[in-house]
Design a protein around this motif. Structure first.
Motif, PDB file in Angstrom:
ATOM      1  N   TYR A  69      57.756  51.897  41.153  1.00 61.32           N
ATOM      2  CA  TYR A  69      57.495  51.083  39.964  1.00 61.32           C
ATOM      3  C   TYR A  69      56.415  50.038  40.231  1.00 61.32           C
ATOM      4  O   TYR A  69      55.634  49.679  39.337  1.00 61.32           O
ATOM      5  N   ARG A  70      56.320  49.541  41.450  1.00 58.40           N
ATOM      6  CA  ARG A  70      55.270  48.586  41.779  1.00 58.40           C
ATOM      7  C   ARG A  70      53.889  49.241  41.683  1.00 58.40           C
ATOM      8  O   ARG A  70      52.933  48.640  41.179  1.00 58.40           O
ATOM      9  N   GLU A  71      53.780  50.481  42.162  1.00 58.20           N
ATOM     10  CA  GLU A  71      52.509  51.199  42.075  1.00 58.20           C
ATOM     11  C   GLU A  71      52.146  51.483  40.623  1.00 58.20           C
ATOM     12  O   GLU A  71      50.963  51.404  40.235  1.00 58.20           O
ATOM     13  N   LEU A  72      53.163  51.816  39.798  1.00 56.23           N
ATOM     14  CA  LEU A  72      52.905  52.011  38.373  1.00 56.23           C
ATOM     15  C   LEU A  72      52.409  50.726  37.720  1.00 56.23           C
ATOM     16  O   LEU A  72      51.502  50.755  36.868  1.00 56.23           O
ATOM     17  N   MET A  73      52.985  49.601  38.132  1.00 56.49           N
ATOM     18  CA  MET A  73      52.568  48.321  37.569  1.00 56.49           C
ATOM     19  C   MET A  73      51.103  48.039  37.896  1.00 56.49           C
ATOM     20  O   MET A  73      50.320  47.657  37.009  1.00 56.49           O
ATOM     21  N   TRP A  74      50.700  48.255  39.147  1.00 58.15           N
ATOM     22  CA  TRP A  74      49.317  47.989  39.530  1.00 58.15           C
ATOM     23  C   TRP A  74      48.355  48.961  38.848  1.00 58.15           C
ATOM     24  O   TRP A  74      47.225  48.587  38.500  1.00 58.15           O
ATOM     25  N   ALA A  75      48.790  50.217  38.646  1.00 60.13           N
ATOM     26  CA  ALA A  75      47.952  51.161  37.903  1.00 60.13           C
ATOM     27  C   ALA A  75      47.785  50.693  36.461  1.00 60.13           C
ATOM     28  O   ALA A  75      46.684  50.774  35.883  1.00 60.13           O
ATOM     29  N   GLY A  76      48.869  50.170  35.873  1.00 62.66           N
ATOM     30  CA  GLY A  76      48.780  49.634  34.517  1.00 62.66           C
ATOM     31  C   GLY A  76      47.843  48.444  34.428  1.00 62.66           C
ATOM     32  O   GLY A  76      47.071  48.308  33.470  1.00 62.66           O
ATOM     33  N   VAL A  77      47.902  47.564  35.436  1.00 63.01           N
ATOM     34  CA  VAL A  77      46.991  46.415  35.469  1.00 63.01           C
ATOM     35  C   VAL A  77      45.541  46.889  35.571  1.00 63.01           C
ATOM     36  O   VAL A  77      44.653  46.344  34.900  1.00 63.01           O
ATOM     37  N   PHE A  78      45.308  47.907  36.398  1.00 59.90           N
ATOM     38  CA  PHE A  78      43.953  48.444  36.553  1.00 59.90           C
ATOM     39  C   PHE A  78      43.418  48.975  35.224  1.00 59.90           C
ATOM     40  O   PHE A  78      42.268  48.691  34.841  1.00 59.90           O
ATOM     41  N   TYR A  79      44.241  49.729  34.495  1.00 59.66           N
ATOM     42  CA  TYR A  79      43.802  50.261  33.201  1.00 59.66           C
ATOM     43  C   TYR A  79      43.624  49.144  32.180  1.00 59.66           C
ATOM     44  O   TYR A  79      42.677  49.173  31.380  1.00 59.66           O
ATOM     45  N   LEU A  80      44.493  48.152  32.185  1.00 62.07           N
ATOM     46  CA  LEU A  80      44.379  47.044  31.232  1.00 62.07           C
ATOM     47  C   LEU A  80      43.089  46.266  31.466  1.00 62.07           C
ATOM     48  O   LEU A  80      42.362  45.943  30.508  1.00 62.07           O
ATOM     49  N   VAL A  81      42.795  45.966  32.730  1.00 64.12           N
ATOM     50  CA  VAL A  81      41.555  45.256  33.050  1.00 64.12           C
ATOM     51  C   VAL A  81      40.339  46.090  32.653  1.00 64.12           C
ATOM     52  O   VAL A  81      39.350  45.564  32.111  1.00 64.12           O
ATOM     53  N   SER A  82      40.406  47.393  32.884  1.00 63.10           N
ATOM     54  CA  SER A  82      39.294  48.275  32.518  1.00 63.10           C
ATOM     55  C   SER A  82      39.065  48.276  31.012  1.00 63.10           C
ATOM     56  O   SER A  82      37.921  48.222  30.544  1.00 63.10           O
ATOM     57  N   VAL A  83      40.155  48.336  30.237  1.00 60.00           N
ATOM     58  CA  VAL A  83      40.039  48.307  28.777  1.00 60.00           C
ATOM     59  C   VAL A  83      39.415  46.998  28.312  1.00 60.00           C
ATOM     60  O   VAL A  83      38.495  46.983  27.479  1.00 60.00           O
ATOM     61  N   LEU A  84      39.895  45.879  28.853  1.00 56.44           N
ATOM     62  CA  LEU A  84      39.381  44.575  28.431  1.00 56.44           C
ATOM     63  C   LEU A  84      37.907  44.409  28.796  1.00 56.44           C
ATOM     64  O   LEU A  84      37.109  43.900  27.996  1.00 56.44           O
ATOM     65  N   MET A  85      37.543  44.835  30.005  1.00 53.71           N
ATOM     66  CA  MET A  85      36.145  44.703  30.428  1.00 53.71           C
ATOM     67  C   MET A  85      35.239  45.569  29.566  1.00 53.71           C
ATOM     68  O   MET A  85      34.135  45.154  29.172  1.00 53.71           O
ATOM     69  N   TYR A  86      35.679  46.782  29.237  1.00 55.43           N
ATOM     70  CA  TYR A  86      34.882  47.679  28.393  1.00 55.43           C
ATOM     71  C   TYR A  86      34.740  47.091  26.995  1.00 55.43           C
ATOM     72  O   TYR A  86      33.668  47.122  26.380  1.00 55.43           O
ATOM     73  N   ASP A  87      35.845  46.526  26.496  1.00 58.15           N
ATOM     74  CA  ASP A  87      35.826  45.930  25.160  1.00 58.15           C
ATOM     75  C   ASP A  87      34.868  44.737  25.109  1.00 58.15           C
ATOM     76  O   ASP A  87      34.069  44.596  24.176  1.00 58.15           O
ATOM     77  N   VAL A  88      34.942  43.868  26.117  1.00 59.51           N
ATOM     78  CA  VAL A  88      34.057  42.702  26.154  1.00 59.51           C
ATOM     79  C   VAL A  88      32.601  43.127  26.282  1.00 59.51           C
ATOM     80  O   VAL A  88      31.715  42.610  25.577  1.00 59.51           O
ATOM     81  N   ALA A  89      32.320  44.083  27.174  1.00 62.51           N
ATOM     82  CA  ALA A  89      30.943  44.531  27.363  1.00 62.51           C
ATOM     83  C   ALA A  89      30.380  45.152  26.094  1.00 62.51           C
ATOM     84  O   ALA A  89      29.228  44.883  25.705  1.00 62.51           O
ATOM     85  N   LEU A  90      31.174  45.987  25.428  1.00 62.22           N
ATOM     86  CA  LEU A  90      30.712  46.634  24.205  1.00 62.22           C
ATOM     87  C   LEU A  90      30.509  45.608  23.092  1.00 62.22           C
ATOM     88  O   LEU A  90      29.529  45.681  22.331  1.00 62.22           O
ATOM     89  N   SER A  91      31.408  44.623  23.025  1.00 58.04           N
ATOM     90  CA  SER A  91      31.303  43.599  21.981  1.00 58.04           C
ATOM     91  C   SER A  91      30.069  42.720  22.181  1.00 58.04           C
ATOM     92  O   SER A  91      29.356  42.392  21.232  1.00 58.04           O
ATOM     93  N   LEU A  92      29.810  42.347  23.433  1.00 58.73           N
ATOM     94  CA  LEU A  92      28.635  41.516  23.710  1.00 58.73           C
ATOM     95  C   LEU A  92      27.336  42.262  23.405  1.00 58.73           C
ATOM     96  O   LEU A  92      26.367  41.686  22.893  1.00 58.73           O
ATOM     97  N   SER A  93      27.313  43.565  23.695  1.00 59.05           N
ATOM     98  CA  SER A  93      26.095  44.336  23.442  1.00 59.05           C
ATOM     99  C   SER A  93      25.833  44.533  21.951  1.00 59.05           C
ATOM    100  O   SER A  93      24.699  44.726  21.530  1.00 59.05           O
ATOM    101  N   GLU A  94      26.869  44.454  21.109  1.00 52.38           N
ATOM    102  CA  GLU A  94      26.732  44.685  19.674  1.00 52.38           C
ATOM    103  C   GLU A  94      26.646  43.384  18.875  1.00 52.38           C
ATOM    104  O   GLU A  94      26.372  43.404  17.672  1.00 52.38           O
ATOM    105  N   ARG A  95      26.875  42.241  19.519  1.00 53.01           N
ATOM    106  CA  ARG A  95      27.001  41.005  18.773  1.00 53.01           C
ATOM    107  C   ARG A  95      25.691  40.600  18.088  1.00 53.01           C
ATOM    108  O   ARG A  95      25.699  39.962  17.041  1.00 53.01           O
ATOM    109  N   SER A  96      24.548  40.970  18.661  1.00 58.49           N
ATOM    110  CA  SER A  96      23.261  40.525  18.111  1.00 58.49           C
ATOM    111  C   SER A  96      23.038  41.024  16.688  1.00 58.49           C
ATOM    112  O   SER A  96      22.342  40.393  15.911  1.00 58.49           O
TER     113      SER A  96
END
Length: 364
Positions: free
Chosen positions: A16-43
């Motif tokens: 379960y600890r490994e599942l938790m860290w995998a979930g954190v990895f995917y969550l961080v990836s989603v947030l970073m992708y969302d922020v990067a895409l939003s910043l590139s489109e904001r103009s």
């Protein structure tokens, strides 16, 4: 053995600890992708705030990564369970075929769901960015998985080597404490045997078997391998001596397949397991029980089964590996088998009663 929740297994050997860290990895990836895409489109977002732009892109990003997760599970199982023993170089070549298939299927699924629910996504030549980012994500996540797997294997190897050093030290200390010239013992046994009256022939035979056991133990310290026949004979002599103590309460059944008798195995493997059956399984029963030794050869491997009809698995064995149990003999035998031959002891409940210990030695 109660383990913390994080160390318990969820599925496929994943904690379960490994599942938790995998979930954190995917969550961080989603947030970073969302922020990067939003910043590139904001103009050209028409005065919308960054939060508004992020919320607009979040559904398509979540669906995209959901398909990545769904395809990562079988891919992970293939590389880290099914193909785990394969060399890393061979698995790296296999990734060259798996990566494009993984990316293609995840994007096809994402586009199909997005179109069905009217959620926007890149189109035309813009889909090259989806391909590029998905491929980079595949390389990143499986690179992390392989690094973590290497770290786990290294820790297991270091732990095993530490346990082997400890077992060797204990054996050396035990040998120093009981250091008696073996030839003195043989001569003493012969002297005692010669002094036994003829009417006590059974006692003479027991002394001879005890002398043979000491002789075999001395030989075992000087050789790495003996035949199955010799190892089983040694275990039989031990059981004969125990039968003199237990009488009809101890029954023995030994079967060695003819094609397995001359195969080579490490010495002193069977006797500690047989002793465990007698000491922990049968000794405490008024009616006694039976110890069985079965050795056969199948598909290029020697299969060993030591079972008894004793009291069954006790608290020190149930749900534990031999290395975690209290028995020194089981621990040392498991360490020797694992280090020398890569074999594992399997402990289970015998039917209808008792304990069964099995292991397999692959023949070269």
């Amino acid at each position: 053995m109660n383990r913390p929740f994080g160390q318990r297994t969820a599925f496929w050997g994943i904690t379960y600890r490994e599942l938790m860290w995998a979930g954190v990895f995917y969550l961080v990836s989603v947030l970073m992708y969302d922020v990067a895409l939003s910043l590139s489109e904001r103009s050209w977002a028409g005065g919308k705030s960054l939060i508004q732009v992020q919320l607009e892109y979040l559904p398509q990003i979540l669906i995209n990564y959901l398909f990545k997760i769904l395809l990562t599970l079988p891919t992970w199982w293939l590389f880290f369970r099914k193909l785990a023993p394969r060399p890393l170089e061979r698995k790296a070549w296999l990734h060259l075929a798996a990566a494009p298939l993984h990316v293609y299927l995840s994007l096809r699924g994402f586009y199909a769901v997005a179109d069905a629910f009217g959620i926007g996504h890149l189109e035309g030549y813009g889909q090259v960015w989806d391909l590029y980012i998905s491929l980079l994500f595949y390389i990143l996540q499986f690179g992390i998985f392989h690094a973590y797997s290497y770290h786990q294997n290294l820790q297991r190897q270091q732990k095993l080597e530490a346990e082997l050093r400890q077992a060797a030290l204990q054996s050396e200390l035990a040998a120093l404490k009981a250091q008696i010239n073996p030839h003195f013992l043989y001569n003493t046994f012969n002297t005692i045997s010669a002094s036994v009256p003829p009417e006590l022939e059974h006692t003479r035979e027991l002394l001879a078997e005890l002398a043979d056991m000491f002789r075999y133990q001395l030989r075992a310290t000087k050789t790495d391998f003996v035949t199955v026949r010799e190892e089983v004979d040694f275990a039989k002599k031990y059981l004969d001596l125990e039968k003199a103590r237990f009488g009809d309460r101890l029954r023995v059944d030994i079967h060695v397949a003819p094609d397995a008798a001359d195969a080579k195995i490490p010495p002193m493997i069977l006797q500690p397991l047989v002793e465990n059956s007698v000491k922990h399984g049968i000794a405490s029963l008024i009616e006694g029980g039976e110890v069985r030794i079965n050795v056969l050869q199948k598909n290029g491997a020697l299969l060993f089964e030591i079972s008894d009809t004793g009291v069954g698995m006790n608290h020190s064995l149930k749900g534990s590996s031999p290395a975690e149990s209290e028995g020194i003999g089981l621990k040392n035998t498991q360490l020797r088998l694992e280090k020398m031959l890569g074999a594992q002891l399997r402990i289970s409940q015998n039917q209808p009663r008792g304990t069964k210990i099995e292991f397999e030695i692959k023949q070269a």
